[in-house]
Scaffold this active site. Sequence first.
Site, PDB file in Angstrom:
ATOM      1  N   ASN A 102       0.801  -1.230   0.000  1.00 11.86           N
ATOM      2  CA  ASN A 102       0.000   0.000   0.000  1.00 11.86           C
ATOM      3  C   ASN A 102       0.836   1.284   0.000  1.00 11.86           C
ATOM      4  OD1 ASN A 102       0.801  -0.654   2.604  1.00 11.86           O
ATOM      5  ND2 ASN A 102      -1.036   0.194   3.539  1.00 11.86           N
TER       6      ASN A 102
ATOM      7  N   GLU B 134       4.677  -4.722  11.900  1.00 10.68           N
ATOM      8  CA  GLU B 134       3.654  -3.693  11.641  1.00 10.68           C
ATOM      9  C   GLU B 134       2.523  -4.381  10.892  1.00 10.68           C
ATOM     10  OE1 GLU B 134       3.426  -0.706  12.647  1.00 10.68           O
ATOM     11  OE2 GLU B 134       5.433  -0.213  13.323  1.00 10.68           O
TER      12      GLU B 134
ATOM     13  N   GLU C 122       7.791   2.016  14.782  1.00  9.10           N
ATOM     14  CA  GLU C 122       8.538   2.717  13.754  1.00  9.10           C
ATOM     15  C   GLU C 122       8.469   4.211  14.062  1.00  9.10           C
ATOM     16  OE1 GLU C 122       6.944   1.048   9.951  1.00  9.10           O
ATOM     17  OE2 GLU C 122       8.801  -0.117   9.982  1.00  9.10           O
TER      18      GLU C 122
ATOM     19  N   CYS D 191      -3.425   0.507   6.856  1.00 11.98           N
ATOM     20  CA  CYS D 191      -3.505  -0.399   8.008  1.00 11.98           C
ATOM     21  C   CYS D 191      -4.213   0.228   9.202  1.00 11.98           C
ATOM     22  CB  CYS D 191      -2.105  -0.818   8.410  1.00 11.98           C
ATOM     23  SG  CYS D 191      -1.025   0.606   8.656  1.00 11.98           S
TER      24      CYS D 191
HETATM   25  P1  NAD Z   1       0.892  -9.725   3.239  1.00 11.79           P
HETATM   26  O1  NAD Z   1       0.957 -10.156   4.655  1.00 11.79           O
HETATM   27  O2  NAD Z   1       0.176 -10.561   2.268  1.00 11.79           O
HETATM   28  O3  NAD Z   1       2.370  -9.550   2.642  1.00 11.79           O
HETATM   29  C1  NAD Z   1       3.321  -8.683   3.248  1.00 11.79           C
HETATM   30  C2  NAD Z   1       4.706  -9.063   2.760  1.00 11.79           C
HETATM   31  O4  NAD Z   1       5.083 -10.312   3.343  1.00 11.79           O
HETATM   32  C3  NAD Z   1       4.844  -9.253   1.245  1.00 11.79           C
HETATM   33  O5  NAD Z   1       6.075  -8.695   0.832  1.00 11.79           O
HETATM   34  C4  NAD Z   1       4.854 -10.765   1.084  1.00 11.79           C
HETATM   35  O6  NAD Z   1       5.550 -11.217  -0.052  1.00 11.79           O
HETATM   36  C5  NAD Z   1       5.593 -11.190   2.340  1.00 11.79           C
HETATM   37  N1  NAD Z   1       5.349 -12.560   2.794  1.00 11.79           N
HETATM   38  C6  NAD Z   1       4.258 -13.338   2.586  1.00 11.79           C
HETATM   39  N2  NAD Z   1       4.434 -14.539   3.183  1.00 11.79           N
HETATM   40  C7  NAD Z   1       5.651 -14.516   3.791  1.00 11.79           C
HETATM   41  C8  NAD Z   1       6.387 -15.452   4.575  1.00 11.79           C
HETATM   42  N3  NAD Z   1       5.905 -16.646   4.880  1.00 11.79           N
HETATM   43  N4  NAD Z   1       7.598 -15.086   5.032  1.00 11.79           N
HETATM   44  C9  NAD Z   1       8.109 -13.859   4.761  1.00 11.79           C
HETATM   45  N5  NAD Z   1       7.453 -12.944   4.019  1.00 11.79           N
HETATM   46  C10 NAD Z   1       6.236 -13.262   3.549  1.00 11.79           C
HETATM   47  O7  NAD Z   1       0.331  -8.241   3.298  1.00 11.79           O
HETATM   48  P2  NAD Z   1      -0.137  -7.334   2.080  1.00 11.79           P
HETATM   49  O8  NAD Z   1      -1.382  -7.930   1.529  1.00 11.79           O
HETATM   50  O9  NAD Z   1       1.025  -7.076   1.195  1.00 11.79           O
HETATM   51  O10 NAD Z   1      -0.467  -5.962   2.819  1.00 11.79           O
HETATM   52  C11 NAD Z   1      -1.670  -5.714   3.460  1.00 11.79           C
HETATM   53  C12 NAD Z   1      -1.532  -5.931   4.951  1.00 11.79           C
HETATM   54  O11 NAD Z   1      -0.458  -5.142   5.460  1.00 11.79           O
HETATM   55  C13 NAD Z   1      -2.761  -5.489   5.707  1.00 11.79           C
HETATM   56  O12 NAD Z   1      -3.066  -6.440   6.687  1.00 11.79           O
HETATM   57  C14 NAD Z   1      -2.330  -4.187   6.351  1.00 11.79           C
HETATM   58  O13 NAD Z   1      -3.042  -3.837   7.498  1.00 11.79           O
HETATM   59  C15 NAD Z   1      -0.890  -4.443   6.618  1.00 11.79           C
HETATM   60  N6  NAD Z   1      -0.148  -3.177   6.761  1.00 11.79           N
HETATM   61  C16 NAD Z   1       0.300  -2.817   8.002  1.00 11.79           C
HETATM   62  C17 NAD Z   1       0.961  -1.593   8.186  1.00 11.79           C
HETATM   63  C18 NAD Z   1       1.448  -1.163   9.530  1.00 11.79           C
HETATM   64  O14 NAD Z   1       2.308  -0.282   9.588  1.00 11.79           O
HETATM   65  N7  NAD Z   1       0.952  -1.703  10.628  1.00 11.79           N
HETATM   66  C19 NAD Z   1       1.176  -0.775   7.077  1.00 11.79           C
HETATM   67  C20 NAD Z   1       0.719  -1.184   5.819  1.00 11.79           C
HETATM   68  C21 NAD Z   1       0.061  -2.394   5.687  1.00 11.79           C
END
Ligand code: NAD
Length: 486
Positions: free
Chosen positions: A152, A249, A460, A283
């Site tokens: 995002n 996060e 962060e 998020c």
């Molecule tokens: P996701 O969990 O599907 O993927 C996040 C990242 O993790 C990607 O780069 C993905 O390739 C990687 N990944 C997936 N499986 C993995 C594994 N087993 N080991 C290591 N890496 C792995 O999330 P998304 O769909 O890309 O993003 C949306 C989510 O992110 C939402 O839940 C949102 O709330 C969260 N988010 C949180 C924050 C925050 O600061 N708290 C900020 C932005 C987004």
Amino acid sequence: MNAQPKASHFIDGAYVEDNAGRPIDCIFPATGEVIATLHSATPAIIDKALESAHRAQKQWATLTPVARGRVLRRAADIITARNQELSELETLDTGKPIQETLVADATSGAEALEFFGGIAPTINGEAIPLGDDFAYTRREPLGVCVGIGAWNYPTQIAAWKAAPALACGNAMVFKPSELTPLCALKLAEIFVEAGAPAGLFNVIQGYGDVGAALATDPRTAKVSLTGSVPTGRKVYAAAAEGIRHVTMELGGKSPLIVFEDADIENAVSAAINANFYSSGQICSNGTRVFVHEAVHDQFVARLTERTARAVIGDPRDEATQIGPLVSAAQRDRVLSYIEIGKAEGARLEFGGSVPRDFAAAGFYVEPTLFTGVTDDMRIAREEIFGPVLSVLSFASEDEVIARANGSDFGLAAGVFTKDITRAHRTVAALEAGTCWINTYNLTPVEMPFGGVKHSGVGRENARAAIEHYSQIKSVYVAMGDVEAAF
Ligand code: NAD
């Protein structure tokens, strides 16, 4: 349209390709067009990235903190000078409107680099007097830190992780989301231009398996993930195996509470920002909007009226306020939650469909407003990560605090009231890592950001991030003879 980078990965100061890796198509979400094809990192690429980071970190840690800070501040200046071009690329990568990316992405990354570049020389240990003896602490880097990003805010996420990591003397290997692979490569280029040693900030592409390989490698000292709770669980567990440091996060289902004495126009503005900015893909969004029953109808009427004015369009057009979601899969997921909301008996007040003009191409969903939502409904419990706002009615302060806290998530919360005592009392009772009073979703770099409960571990931004990218060595200094029993 073509946004093909020179190569998929940026390692040791240069672009690197390995065509043996699984292809990653980068799709412009407004049209569905493939604008670049990259390759997931092979084991050889992962090894090269970690090796070069390991080497660069040793050199970087010997620089004075002022010299390290200078590189970060130079990187901030380059980003600021290239904001237009970086924002256009971020818009292609994510589909977010250019009017947002120009002010919220590269600019936010530059601020993080400026902030941590500025405080790098103040990252000190302490002296501890112990009578004639004394002790001191050294605040040391962890080593090679791995950053794993969500889709995002690709530039912001990469910079928010790199800035404190590098300020503390670490190196970083960053893996962007496979959905948005382009922008982190630019950050890697900019660090080199700013004077960082080759290998200090490497970017490698990949799906979850590449992230998992990085998180479990013995050369990795720390993993910082921005992603969903299910991924967080896996990455946290993988890091635990090697007793590695983590920052998590993760997701949220945050409450935005509007008391009966609130400034309704401001509260409506906050609800719009907290649900429809970036098409709801944030998020910390306040997706459970609790509105006091006395002002409920007035609030909903005004919110509906203003939401109807939103300009949906091509994100490259500066007039566009609502762009597409990042992918077809995310659009379908959001549409399925809208169906779930209707089936559960929530009232669809506005939106709920693919906008008519954008049915043929692109991953658009209308800003959507549900009322009559109750705490047990799935749309009030699960993270949707799209432009879906739920209004829940409440009658008393105690009741709304208990209901707001009735979630496994704890990322953020907002309170609208003119009663200052109630504002602070409510915020103190809310289980959330970041709270806002009479605003929502402002995340300046000077303020720590992060979640409690399932929404995360660590923080962060601000000085707080230093704790998560450094470790303390204690040194006892004896000034006299050593006493022994015999
Ligand atoms: P996701 O969990 O599907 O993927 C996040 C990242 O993790 C990607 O780069 C993905 O390739 C990687 N990944 C997936 N499986 C993995 C594994 N087993 N080991 C290591 N890496 C792995 O999330 P998304 O769909 O890309 O993003 C949306 C989510 O992110 C939402 O839940 C949102 O709330 C969260 N988010 C949180 C924050 C925050 O600061 N708290 C900020 C932005 C987004």
